[in-house]
Design a protein around this motif. Structure first.
Motif, PDB file in Angstrom:
ATOM      1  N   TYR A 133      -4.713  15.054   0.089  1.00 54.65           N
ATOM      2  CA  TYR A 133      -5.754  15.249   0.685  1.00 54.65           C
ATOM      3  C   TYR A 133      -7.207  15.028   0.666  1.00 54.65           C
ATOM      4  CZ  TYR A 133      -1.555  16.561   4.061  1.00 54.65           C
ATOM      5  OH  TYR A 133      -1.093  15.771   4.945  1.00 54.65           O
TER       6      TYR A 133
ATOM      7  N   GLU B 273     -10.220  16.302   5.473  1.00 53.53           N
ATOM      8  CA  GLU B 273      -9.093  16.359   6.686  1.00 53.53           C
ATOM      9  C   GLU B 273      -8.214  17.986   6.064  1.00 53.53           C
ATOM     10  OE1 GLU B 273      -7.350  11.604   4.637  1.00 53.53           O
ATOM     11  OE2 GLU B 273      -7.060  13.233   3.494  1.00 53.53           O
TER      12      GLU B 273
ATOM     13  N   ASP C  44       0.915  20.887   2.252  1.00 55.37           N
ATOM     14  CA  ASP C  44       2.275  21.064   3.556  1.00 55.37           C
ATOM     15  C   ASP C  44       3.671  21.802   3.876  1.00 55.37           C
ATOM     16  OD1 ASP C  44       0.869  17.948   4.508  1.00 55.37           O
ATOM     17  OD2 ASP C  44       2.488  17.172   4.359  1.00 55.37           O
TER      18      ASP C  44
ATOM     19  N   LYS D  53      -1.185  16.789  -1.235  1.00 60.09           N
ATOM     20  CA  LYS D  53      -0.306  16.684   0.272  1.00 60.09           C
ATOM     21  C   LYS D  53       1.271  17.668  -0.109  1.00 60.09           C
ATOM     22  CE  LYS D  53      -1.479  12.870   2.730  1.00 60.09           C
ATOM     23  NZ  LYS D  53      -0.900  11.346   3.383  1.00 60.09           N
TER      24      LYS D  53
ATOM     25  N   ARG E  50       0.763  -1.446  -0.052  1.00 60.29           N
ATOM     26  CA  ARG E  50       0.134  -0.183   0.067  1.00 60.29           C
ATOM     27  C   ARG E  50       0.701   1.036  -0.218  1.00 60.29           C
ATOM     28  NH1 ARG E  50      -5.510  -0.858   3.763  1.00 60.29           N
ATOM     29  NH2 ARG E  50      -5.727  -2.379   2.578  1.00 60.29           N
ATOM     30  N   HIS E  51       0.446   2.059  -0.826  1.00 66.93           N
ATOM     31  CA  HIS E  51       0.979   3.165  -0.828  1.00 66.93           C
ATOM     32  C   HIS E  51       0.547   4.339  -0.137  1.00 66.93           C
ATOM     33  CE1 HIS E  51       3.914   1.848  -3.671  1.00 66.93           C
ATOM     34  NE2 HIS E  51       3.051   1.044  -4.602  1.00 66.93           N
ATOM     35  N   ALA E  52       1.333   5.278   0.393  1.00 68.06           N
ATOM     36  CA  ALA E  52       0.660   6.560   1.253  1.00 68.06           C
ATOM     37  C   ALA E  52       0.080   7.160   0.095  1.00 68.06           C
ATOM     38  CB  ALA E  52       1.735   7.181   1.657  1.00 68.06           C
ATOM     39  N   PRO E  53      -1.326   7.827   0.330  1.00 67.28           N
ATOM     40  CA  PRO E  53      -1.992   9.138  -0.963  1.00 67.28           C
ATOM     41  C   PRO E  53      -1.709  10.088  -0.737  1.00 67.28           C
ATOM     42  CG  PRO E  53      -3.176   8.371   1.015  1.00 67.28           C
ATOM     43  CD  PRO E  53      -2.356   7.565   0.867  1.00 67.28           C
TER      44      PRO E  53
END
Length: 101
Positions: A52, A56, A95, A91, A46-49
């Motif tokens: 957002y 969120e 960020d 993201k 699984r890869h992080a999305p």
């Protein structure tokens, strides 16, 4: 399979108590090593999305969902991606913006 030489309810066992009955199967030493299947082969990675959801963003900024939608509709400070009626926020750009605020 009952053990014939083991005393019940005894805290101390003697060497005689630990002897295995002749009819008991024993383990045999194998010449080949045991190889367990890799976790990576049996599970999907699984890869992080990379984005957002607006909900969120609202939670991170401690604002209402409506305020987060208004922010996403008016900002030029971070990258907003529109897919049909869905809104996603990059993201990395969010960020970076959030760290600078």
């Amino acid at each position: 399979m009952p053990m014939t030489n083991v005393r019940k309810n005894s805290a101390k066992l003697t060497r005689e108590d630990l002897k295995i009955a002749p009819e008991s199967p024993t383990m045999e030493l194998s010449e080949t090593p045991v190889v367990e299947p890799s976790d990576q082969t049996s599970k999907t990675v699984r890869h992080a999305p990379l984005v957002y959801r607006v909900e969120e963003i609202a939670q991170m900024l401690a604002i209402s969902n409506r305020a987060a939608y208004n922010l996403c509709n008016t900002t030029k400070d971070f990258k907003v991606i529109r897919l049909g009626t869905s809104i996603r926020v990059s993201k990395q750009s969010f960020d970076d913006w959030f760290a600078a605020v």
